[in-house]
Design an enzyme around this catalytic site. Structure first.
Site, PDB file in Angstrom:
ATOM      1  N   HIS A 137       0.841  -0.899  -0.050  1.00 33.21           N
ATOM      2  CA  HIS A 137       0.075  -0.048   0.013  1.00 33.21           C
ATOM      3  C   HIS A 137       0.663   1.027  -0.245  1.00 33.21           C
ATOM      4  CE1 HIS A 137      -4.188  -2.090   0.833  1.00 33.21           C
ATOM      5  NE2 HIS A 137      -3.019  -2.633   1.562  1.00 33.21           N
ATOM      6  N   LYS A 163      -0.156   4.167   4.168  1.00 35.46           N
ATOM      7  CA  LYS A 163      -1.297   3.639   4.986  1.00 35.46           C
ATOM      8  C   LYS A 163      -0.031   3.647   6.641  1.00 35.46           C
ATOM      9  CE  LYS A 163      -3.556  -0.177   4.862  1.00 35.46           C
ATOM     10  NZ  LYS A 163      -5.099  -0.133   6.191  1.00 35.46           N
TER      11      LYS A 163
END
Length: 276
Positions: free
Chosen positions: A162, A166
């Site tokens: 990600h 994140k």
């Protein structure tokens, strides 16, 4: 059908902003020009298309929410904030009597569910709002329930990538791992390989440059004990648009539950999908 009032919290964050842009275009919902934001945000407002959204910091939120409740009567809070804020935000929503959709991952999930169960509100809580990925999770859950132990003796390798911002391990990856554990796999969630380095994502994973700032790539690989059999499941999401439709489905679903007096109940995205 009258549009459902929603307040998207977490602006001007990337996910919240993407969802808000779609909200303006979706006839099922009415985006309120207000958003709860983090204490580190200096701006007083942000622009979503032609709409100017007021940003409300934690120290100011109590009075603002009471005023908004009087003005709008009923609205759904949609949370795309930060993992560190999950439990505090949920407690606030419950204290204020605000039904909510929790799209933010992380936090103490057991405590999160208990907070809602002990309150007068209901909520949709999901680690992933993308309907197709939720459907994949449902298939894994079906397999775990129907064929427990089917992969006993196999090894599992899980990797997820990600955007650098994140902070936590993917909630979706954790949920899928939990299903595989019930299918007989000896695997710990701490063994999920989490990639957040853009250079590695681009050069070794092959993630397109334009999506390094917003993506979710997952691979689950199962290998038999003797190495002769392998299964691989993969879902790669570029961008954040996929999360919008499911979020609005969840808000409309929750609004219907409020309409029939449901309280103190936690719903999942599978509940939402089954209602469509």
């Amino acid at each position: 059908m009258k549009p459902v009032n929603i307040m998207i919290n977490g602006l001007p964050g990337n996910v919240a902003s993407t969802i808000a842009v779609h909200a303006i275009k979706d006839e099922r919902v009415n985006l309120l020009p207000h958003s709860l934001t983090g204490p580190e945000i200096d701006a007083e407002s942000c622009a979503i298309g032609e709409m100017v959204v007021e940003l409300i910091r934690p120290a100011e939120r109590g009075g603002h929410i009471r005023a908004l409740a009087e003005k709008y009567e009923t609205f759904i809070s949609v949370d795309f904030t930060h993992p560190s804020a999950v439990n505090d935000n949920a407690a606030f929503y419950c204290e204020q009597g605000l039904p909510f959709v929790m799209g933010t991952t992380g936090g103490d999930r057991e405590k999160l569910n208990q907070t809602v169960a002990r309150s007068s509100v209901c909520a949709v809580i999901a680690p992933n709002m993308a309907k197709q990925i939720v459907g994949f999770q449902a298939m894994m859950e079906y397999a775990a329930t129907t064929f427990p132990g089917i992969f006993r003796g196999y090894t599992l390798a899980v990797r997820e990538s990600h955007q650098a911002g994140k902070a936590d391990t993917s909630g979706t990856a954790k949920a899928v791992v939990a299903a595989f554990q019930r299918m007989g796999i000896d695997f710990s969630q701490k063994d999920i390989v989490m990639e957040r380095d853009p250079a590695v994502q681009r050069d070794k994973w092959g993630i397109p440059e334009k999506y390094l700032s917003g993506h979710g790539w997952h691979t689950y690989r199962l290998t038999s004990a003797d190495g002769t059999v392998a299964f691989e499941f993969q879902h790669n999401v570029n961008g954040r648009d996929i999360y919008a439709e499911g979020t609005f489905d969840a808000a409309c679903f929750l609004n219907e539950k409020i309409g029939v007096g449901k309280t103190g109940r936690v719903y999942t995205m599978i509940d939402v999908l089954q209602s469509l």
